[in-house]
Design a protein around this motif. Structure first.
Motif, PDB file in Angstrom:
ATOM      1  N   ALA A   1     -12.991 -10.693  -8.201  1.00  0.00           N
ATOM      2  CA  ALA A   1     -11.668 -10.777  -7.581  1.00  0.00           C
ATOM      3  C   ALA A   1     -11.086  -9.381  -7.435  1.00  0.00           C
ATOM      4  O   ALA A   1     -10.971  -8.640  -8.417  1.00  0.00           O
ATOM      5  CB  ALA A   1     -10.741 -11.650  -8.432  1.00  0.00           C
ATOM      6  N   ARG A   2     -10.738  -9.005  -6.205  1.00  0.00           N
ATOM      7  CA  ARG A   2     -10.131  -7.700  -5.949  1.00  0.00           C
ATOM      8  C   ARG A   2      -8.635  -7.801  -6.203  1.00  0.00           C
ATOM      9  O   ARG A   2      -7.936  -8.615  -5.599  1.00  0.00           O
ATOM     10  CB  ARG A   2     -10.386  -7.265  -4.501  1.00  0.00           C
ATOM     11  N   VAL A   3      -8.120  -6.986  -7.106  1.00  0.00           N
ATOM     12  CA  VAL A   3      -6.702  -6.996  -7.436  1.00  0.00           C
ATOM     13  C   VAL A   3      -6.008  -5.928  -6.598  1.00  0.00           C
ATOM     14  O   VAL A   3      -5.510  -6.193  -5.505  1.00  0.00           O
ATOM     15  CB  VAL A   3      -6.475  -6.787  -8.947  1.00  0.00           C
ATOM     16  N   TRP A   4      -5.978  -4.680  -7.073  1.00  0.00           N
ATOM     17  CA  TRP A   4      -5.459  -3.556  -6.286  1.00  0.00           C
ATOM     18  C   TRP A   4      -6.610  -2.595  -6.102  1.00  0.00           C
ATOM     19  O   TRP A   4      -7.370  -2.716  -5.152  1.00  0.00           O
ATOM     20  CB  TRP A   4      -4.248  -2.948  -7.006  1.00  0.00           C
ATOM     21  N   ARG A   5      -6.787  -1.691  -7.044  1.00  0.00           N
ATOM     22  CA  ARG A   5      -7.989  -0.868  -7.005  1.00  0.00           C
ATOM     23  C   ARG A   5      -9.095  -1.510  -7.827  1.00  0.00           C
ATOM     24  O   ARG A   5     -10.273  -1.308  -7.569  1.00  0.00           O
ATOM     25  CB  ARG A   5      -7.692   0.533  -7.551  1.00  0.00           C
ATOM     26  N   ALA A   6      -8.701  -2.244  -8.843  1.00  0.00           N
ATOM     27  CA  ALA A   6      -9.666  -2.834  -9.761  1.00  0.00           C
ATOM     28  C   ALA A   6     -10.279  -4.103  -9.193  1.00  0.00           C
ATOM     29  O   ALA A   6      -9.699  -4.777  -8.341  1.00  0.00           O
ATOM     30  CB  ALA A   6      -8.985  -3.138 -11.096  1.00  0.00           C
ATOM     31  N   VAL A   7     -11.457  -4.407  -9.667  1.00  0.00           N
ATOM     32  CA  VAL A   7     -12.151  -5.650  -9.356  1.00  0.00           C
ATOM     33  C   VAL A   7     -12.474  -6.334 -10.675  1.00  0.00           C
ATOM     34  O   VAL A   7     -13.045  -5.718 -11.583  1.00  0.00           O
ATOM     35  CB  VAL A   7     -13.446  -5.393  -8.556  1.00  0.00           C
TER      36      VAL A   7
ATOM     37  N   ALA B   1      -1.848   2.563 -15.039  1.00  0.00           N
ATOM     38  CA  ALA B   1      -2.747   1.977 -14.049  1.00  0.00           C
ATOM     39  C   ALA B   1      -3.051   0.522 -14.387  1.00  0.00           C
ATOM     40  O   ALA B   1      -3.090  -0.350 -13.506  1.00  0.00           O
ATOM     41  CB  ALA B   1      -4.045   2.784 -13.979  1.00  0.00           C
ATOM     42  N   VAL B   2      -3.246   0.239 -15.678  1.00  0.00           N
ATOM     43  CA  VAL B   2      -3.493  -1.137 -16.120  1.00  0.00           C
ATOM     44  C   VAL B   2      -2.276  -2.021 -15.824  1.00  0.00           C
ATOM     45  O   VAL B   2      -2.405  -3.152 -15.352  1.00  0.00           O
ATOM     46  CB  VAL B   2      -3.846  -1.175 -17.616  1.00  0.00           C
ATOM     47  N   LEU B   3      -1.069  -1.487 -16.088  1.00  0.00           N
ATOM     48  CA  LEU B   3       0.150  -2.252 -15.826  1.00  0.00           C
ATOM     49  C   LEU B   3       0.310  -2.561 -14.338  1.00  0.00           C
ATOM     50  O   LEU B   3       0.768  -3.641 -13.964  1.00  0.00           O
ATOM     51  CB  LEU B   3       1.374  -1.480 -16.338  1.00  0.00           C
ATOM     52  N   VAL B   4      -0.055  -1.591 -13.487  1.00  0.00           N
ATOM     53  CA  VAL B   4       0.005  -1.826 -12.039  1.00  0.00           C
ATOM     54  C   VAL B   4      -0.924  -2.970 -11.654  1.00  0.00           C
ATOM     55  O   VAL B   4      -0.544  -3.887 -10.905  1.00  0.00           O
ATOM     56  CB  VAL B   4      -0.359  -0.547 -11.266  1.00  0.00           C
TER      57      VAL B   4
ATOM     58  N   PHE C   1      -1.764  -8.490  -9.959  1.00  0.00           N
ATOM     59  CA  PHE C   1      -2.459  -9.755 -10.209  1.00  0.00           C
ATOM     60  C   PHE C   1      -1.466 -10.912 -10.316  1.00  0.00           C
ATOM     61  O   PHE C   1      -1.639 -11.963  -9.694  1.00  0.00           O
ATOM     62  CB  PHE C   1      -3.280  -9.650 -11.493  1.00  0.00           C
ATOM     63  N   LEU C   2      -0.400 -10.714 -11.085  1.00  0.00           N
ATOM     64  CA  LEU C   2       0.591 -11.775 -11.275  1.00  0.00           C
ATOM     65  C   LEU C   2       1.332 -12.084  -9.975  1.00  0.00           C
ATOM     66  O   LEU C   2       1.611 -13.252  -9.667  1.00  0.00           O
ATOM     67  CB  LEU C   2       1.576 -11.378 -12.371  1.00  0.00           C
ATOM     68  N   LEU C   3       1.660 -11.043  -9.197  1.00  0.00           N
ATOM     69  CA  LEU C   3       2.347 -11.266  -7.924  1.00  0.00           C
ATOM     70  C   LEU C   3       1.460 -12.023  -6.936  1.00  0.00           C
ATOM     71  O   LEU C   3       1.926 -12.907  -6.214  1.00  0.00           O
ATOM     72  CB  LEU C   3       2.790  -9.929  -7.324  1.00  0.00           C
ATOM     73  N   LYS C   4       0.183 -11.684  -6.906  1.00  0.00           N
ATOM     74  CA  LYS C   4      -0.739 -12.393  -6.019  1.00  0.00           C
ATOM     75  C   LYS C   4      -0.872 -13.856  -6.435  1.00  0.00           C
ATOM     76  O   LYS C   4      -0.918 -14.760  -5.588  1.00  0.00           O
ATOM     77  CB  LYS C   4      -2.118 -11.720  -6.016  1.00  0.00           C
ATOM     78  N   GLN C   5      -0.957 -14.095  -7.746  1.00  0.00           N
ATOM     79  CA  GLN C   5      -1.047 -15.476  -8.219  1.00  0.00           C
ATOM     80  C   GLN C   5       0.211 -16.260  -7.838  1.00  0.00           C
ATOM     81  O   GLN C   5       0.138 -17.416  -7.417  1.00  0.00           O
ATOM     82  CB  GLN C   5      -1.247 -15.498  -9.740  1.00  0.00           C
ATOM     83  N   ALA C   6       1.375 -15.622  -8.008  1.00  0.00           N
ATOM     84  CA  ALA C   6       2.626 -16.287  -7.649  1.00  0.00           C
ATOM     85  C   ALA C   6       2.660 -16.599  -6.150  1.00  0.00           C
ATOM     86  O   ALA C   6       3.113 -17.678  -5.740  1.00  0.00           O
ATOM     87  CB  ALA C   6       3.812 -15.402  -8.037  1.00  0.00           C
ATOM     88  N   TRP C   7       2.179 -15.669  -5.330  1.00  0.00           N
ATOM     89  CA  TRP C   7       2.153 -15.872  -3.883  1.00  0.00           C
ATOM     90  C   TRP C   7       1.190 -17.007  -3.524  1.00  0.00           C
ATOM     91  O   TRP C   7       1.474 -17.823  -2.632  1.00  0.00           O
ATOM     92  CB  TRP C   7       1.748 -14.577  -3.197  1.00  0.00           C
ATOM     93  N   ALA C   8       0.066 -17.085  -4.221  1.00  0.00           N
ATOM     94  CA  ALA C   8      -0.896 -18.162  -3.968  1.00  0.00           C
ATOM     95  C   ALA C   8      -0.325 -19.524  -4.341  1.00  0.00           C
ATOM     96  O   ALA C   8      -0.657 -20.539  -3.727  1.00  0.00           O
ATOM     97  CB  ALA C   8      -2.185 -17.906  -4.745  1.00  0.00           C
TER      98      ALA C   8
ATOM     99  N   HIS D   1       0.829  -1.205   0.000  1.00  0.00           N
ATOM    100  CA  HIS D   1       0.000   0.000   0.000  1.00  0.00           C
ATOM    101  C   HIS D   1       0.865   1.258   0.000  1.00  0.00           C
ATOM    102  O   HIS D   1       0.556   2.227  -0.694  1.00  0.00           O
ATOM    103  CB  HIS D   1      -0.936   0.002   1.218  1.00  0.00           C
ATOM    104  N   ARG D   2       1.939   1.244   0.782  1.00  0.00           N
ATOM    105  CA  ARG D   2       2.826   2.409   0.807  1.00  0.00           C
ATOM    106  C   ARG D   2       3.508   2.589  -0.546  1.00  0.00           C
ATOM    107  O   ARG D   2       3.628   3.713  -1.055  1.00  0.00           O
ATOM    108  CB  ARG D   2       3.877   2.261   1.916  1.00  0.00           C
ATOM    109  N   PHE D   3       3.942   1.484  -1.145  1.00  0.00           N
ATOM    110  CA  PHE D   3       4.655   1.547  -2.418  1.00  0.00           C
ATOM    111  C   PHE D   3       3.742   2.009  -3.555  1.00  0.00           C
ATOM    112  O   PHE D   3       4.166   2.769  -4.443  1.00  0.00           O
ATOM    113  CB  PHE D   3       5.233   0.167  -2.738  1.00  0.00           C
ATOM    114  N   LEU D   4       2.468   1.582  -3.508  1.00  0.00           N
ATOM    115  CA  LEU D   4       1.552   1.876  -4.610  1.00  0.00           C
ATOM    116  C   LEU D   4       0.642   3.074  -4.328  1.00  0.00           C
ATOM    117  O   LEU D   4      -0.259   3.355  -5.116  1.00  0.00           O
ATOM    118  CB  LEU D   4       0.681   0.649  -4.907  1.00  0.00           C
ATOM    119  N   ALA D   5       0.902   3.760  -3.220  1.00  0.00           N
ATOM    120  CA  ALA D   5       0.014   4.870  -2.843  1.00  0.00           C
ATOM    121  C   ALA D   5      -0.094   5.929  -3.939  1.00  0.00           C
ATOM    122  O   ALA D   5      -1.153   6.524  -4.141  1.00  0.00           O
ATOM    123  CB  ALA D   5       0.498   5.500  -1.539  1.00  0.00           C
ATOM    124  N   GLU D   6       1.007   6.171  -4.642  1.00  0.00           N
ATOM    125  CA  GLU D   6       1.011   7.211  -5.672  1.00  0.00           C
ATOM    126  C   GLU D   6       0.779   6.637  -7.075  1.00  0.00           C
ATOM    127  O   GLU D   6       0.956   7.344  -8.069  1.00  0.00           O
ATOM    128  CB  GLU D   6       2.345   7.960  -5.647  1.00  0.00           C
TER     129      GLU D   6
END
Length: 296
Positions: A206-212, A29-32, A37-44, A16-21
């Motif tokens: 599915a909630r990604v960052w700001r997008a659903v 925004a799409v790239l973020v 999404f990819l990082l969350k999938q990798a973590w899962a 959240h701190r890193f992506l605040a801006e």
């Protein structure tokens, strides 16, 4: 939001701190969103990915004449991975129960399938039951680990999810068919039709960052089944197990296995819903998903 583990809360706060801006609109925004999404999938996929890395490493570097058989090494490595996941609070105790259930149901299937010759393992090591090395159950547990983690990481919501008692009946029939089709009529296509009819109207939020994201649930099932199929090809190449047509030399796993993995996904999803009951999407999630679709 389903409660994350302590480590995940720290990672989430840092993100959240890193992506605040981060920008809210446009290509960046799409790239973020894609990156998150990819990082969350990798973590899962952490448990399954770690296990697959160990399997490949054992194929490439584990000595054939080692005192500890390769299958026993894989079993001990899988246990170590699971212990680390619990000790570091990457999985909760509640989730561990569902993973143990995956392990037990998977091992029962392995014992039957190897006995009828559907696939086979190298006959080495002592940490096995009959012809089934104990690490095989952890491969099913890896699927369970992914399922419970992805529920939390994406805070999944479901629109028009079918009644759980109906899904449990279909899942039980699918599991039974994995056994009974060897001496009775194979009902997989009827069961596949039942799955399509039961979940055809269900959408996943599915909630990604700001997008659903709003995605048809059947499409998600198919995507995960394809991912597991690709991992299965890597594992069989690494010699974790072999199908009869791979005994004279490795070749890609039959594409028909995709149907089996798709049906296995139903069993996986149904078991996880008894840990995380499907919740409907919130009004905020419903509002965000169409805006994402218009920008795309």
């Amino acid at each position: 939001m389903r409660q994350p583990t302590a480590l995940e809360r720290r990672i989430d706060a840092g993100a959240h701190r890193f992506l605040a801006e981060a920008p809210r609109d446009g290509a960046r925004a799409v790239l973020v969103e894609v990156g998150v999404f990819l990082l969350k999938q990798a973590w899962a996929c952490l448990f399954g990915a770690a296990l697959l890395v160990v399997i490949v490493a054992a194929r490439l570097w584990y000595p054939d004449d080692a005192a500890l058989a390769r299958n026993d090494f894989l079993t001990l490595a899988a246990v170590a991975i699971q212990v680390v996941m619990i000790a570091t609070r990457l999985e909760t105790g509640r989730e561990l129960w569902v993973i143990v259930l995956f392990h037990l149901t998977g091992t029962a299937m392995e014992l039957f399938k190897t006995d009828v010759g559907s696939w086979m393992y190298a006959a080495d090591g002592v940490l096995r039951i009959g012809g089934v090395p104990l690490f095989s159950g952890f491969m099913y547990a890896a699927v369970g680990s992914y399922m419970v983690r992805v529920y939390r990481l994406f805070d999944l919501g479901f629109e028009r999810y079918p009644r759980r008692w109906l899904t449990a009946i279909v899942a039980a029939a699918i599991y039974a068919n994995f056994f009974t089709h060897h001496w009775w009529w194979d009902a997989r296509w009827v069961l596949l039709l039942a799955v399509v009819l039961l979940w055809a109207r269900t959408s996943l939020y599915a909630r990604v960052w700001r997008a659903v994201l709003k995605i048809p649930l059947l499409l998600v099932f198919a995507g995960v089944a394809l991912f597991i199929y690709l991992a299965e090809n890597i594992a069989t190449w690494a010699g974790a197990w072999a199908y009869p047509d791979q005994l004279d030399g490795w070749q890609p796993v039959s594409i028909t296995k995709l149907v089996s993995w798709f049906l296995l996904m139903i069993i996986s999803v149904v078991m996880v819903t008894f840990v995380y009951p499907p919740r409907p999407p919130t009004r905020v999630e419903k509002a965000r998903a169409p805006r994402l679709a218009r920008r795309a």
